[in-house]
Every structure is written in C-alpha cells, then in structure tokens.
Design an enzyme around this catalytic site. Structure first.
Site, PDB file in Angstrom:
ATOM      1  N   ARG A  44      11.789  -8.760  12.574  1.00 53.24           N
ATOM      2  CA  ARG A  44      10.932  -8.427  13.698  1.00 53.24           C
ATOM      3  C   ARG A  44       9.737  -8.649  14.483  1.00 53.24           C
ATOM      4  NH1 ARG A  44      10.602  -2.677   9.916  1.00 53.24           N
ATOM      5  NH2 ARG A  44       9.303  -4.662   8.574  1.00 53.24           N
ATOM      6  N   ARG A  55     -11.678   2.266   8.480  1.00 58.36           N
ATOM      7  CA  ARG A  55     -12.277   1.202   9.019  1.00 58.36           C
ATOM      8  C   ARG A  55     -12.755   0.573   9.479  1.00 58.36           C
ATOM      9  NH1 ARG A  55      -5.924  -0.042   9.342  1.00 58.36           N
ATOM     10  NH2 ARG A  55      -4.896   1.466  10.234  1.00 58.36           N
ATOM     11  N   ARG A 105      10.509 -11.928   5.435  1.00 61.31           N
ATOM     12  CA  ARG A 105      10.920 -10.879   5.439  1.00 61.31           C
ATOM     13  C   ARG A 105      12.697 -10.773   6.967  1.00 61.31           C
ATOM     14  NH1 ARG A 105       7.271  -6.265   6.881  1.00 61.31           N
ATOM     15  NH2 ARG A 105       5.976  -5.989   4.990  1.00 61.31           N
ATOM     16  N   LYS A 110       0.479  -0.980  -0.512  1.00 59.14           N
ATOM     17  CA  LYS A 110      -0.142   0.095   0.074  1.00 59.14           C
ATOM     18  C   LYS A 110       0.800   0.726   0.063  1.00 59.14           C
ATOM     19  CE  LYS A 110      -2.887   0.258   3.760  1.00 59.14           C
ATOM     20  NZ  LYS A 110      -4.218   0.906   3.985  1.00 59.14           N
TER      21      LYS A 110
END
Ligand SMILES: [Zn+2]
Length: 219
Positions: free
Chosen positions: A163, A91, A130, A13
């Site tokens: 992370r 949202r 990741r 996004k």
C-alpha cells in the site's frame, strides 16, 4: 470506565481497542467513525464538516470537539455509566482540555490513558514490510509472515502489493507527525497521573493481559 487509547500507527491499537471494548462493555469510539456517521446521516455537524472538506480546508478543532461531545451524549455511552474508549481523540493538548471540560459537564473524568509503546524503528519495519493480496486482502510480511512463494498470495496466487501508505518514507513521515503531535499530550496526561505506558512490543495477548491488569486494578 473512561479510557483514552494512544499509540503510533502500527502499534496494534485496533486489536486492543476491540478487546477492551468487548471485555469491559464500553463503546469503542474512533474519530473516523464519528466523522463517517455524521456525514452519512447529514447531521448539522456533518454538513458543516462537509463544507470545509469540499473547500479543501481542514475541519477545525472546534467542530471535531463538538462531534465528540455529541457522541459522548449518546445512549450506548450512557448505558455504560458514561463509559467509553476513545481512539484517535484527543490529538492535541487543546483537545485534551476540551475533553476534560466535556467530562466535567457529564460528571465523570478520565480513568486511564493507555499508551502503547513500540520503538519507532520496529514500527517502520512492521509497516513497511507489509504486503497485501489485491484479491482476498490477506496480509503478509516480508520477514515475519512470508508467503510460500515470494510476492505471491498463498490462497489464490495473486501478485502481492505494498500500500502507498505503507512505503517507508510515508511511514517515517506518519510516525514523525504522530510523535510531534502526541508528545505534549503524553506529558499532559503524565502530569494528571492517569497515564499508563504499556509495552506494545509483546505478543498481542500479553499486551492485553497487561492492560487488563491495570483496568481490573481500578475496580
Ligand atoms: Zn489472496
């Protein structure tokens, strides 16, 4: 042009938002940025939000809506003929209804809701694979973008880490929350006929080409 951008975490996004904002000269407005700006400048809304957060409470919907409403009155939005790209808002259906109300008061409804679609199993793989370098912040992926040496940064030899937010269970949870929250919103915009689904699985350049086709078709 007034656009809402929807998409689950990991759908790309951010990249598309900055491209749209650059190409069409409309401000990219994210709820995170609005929050930070209000807190930093200690606006009345920011101070109120701080109070809730200091008490460990969620900032109520009405306050978030007031912040967005205030942001949509600002100069850069006016200069773009009441144009903006909203990211992270709305949202919920209640927020979407409030946005319609704000737009009505500003004489301009939403033109498009762009929904980036990526299958959930692929999102989970994208995010949980990741790995980050703690020194230079370079990002790798365990299958699509491997470092030359397993677990080691190509640039400075530091040991890569994952992370906490990217761990598989956390990712599944984030996506589930997104899905539960957003599905009614997608139905809401489908009913108003402004929802555009874009295949977010493609290369980011092709995703943008598809978005451009839609936005250019409007002129
Ligand atoms: Zn590094």
């Amino acid at each position: 042009m007034r656009i809402v951008l929807l998409g689950p975490p990991g759908a790309g996004k951010g990249t598309q938002a900055s491209r749209i904002s650059d190409t069409y000269q409309i401000p990219h407005i994210s709820t995170g940025d609005i929050f930070r700006a209000n807190m930093k400048n200690e606006t009345p809304l920011g101070l109120k939000a701080k109070e809730y957060m200091n008490n460990g409470q969620l900032v109520p919907d009405s306050l978030v809506i007031d912040m967005v409403s205030d942001r949509l009155q600002q100069e850069d939005v006016k200069k773009a003929d009441y144009g903006y790209l909203l990211d992270g808002f709305p949202r919920t259906v209640a927020q979407a209804e409030s946005l319609d109300e704000i737009n009505k008061n500003n004489d301009g409804g939403l033109n498009f809701v762009i929904n980036l679609e990526v299958p959930f199993d692929i999102l989970i793989d994208r995010i949980s694979g990741r790995r980050i370098c703690p020194v230079c912040q370079a990002t790798y992926h365990i299958s699509n973008n491997k470092p030359k040496l397993d677990g080691i940064c190509d640039l400075d030899g530091a040991k890569l880490f994952q992370r906490e937010d990217d761990q598989e269970e956390t990712v599944k949870n984030r996506i589930k929350v997104y899905q539960d929250q957003t599905e009614p919103l997608i139905d809401y915009y489908k009913d108003s006929g402004i929802l555009v689904n874009i295949n977010g699985l493609q290369h980011m350049d092709d995703v943008f080409t598809d978005i451009k086709k839609i936005l250019d078709g409007a002129n």
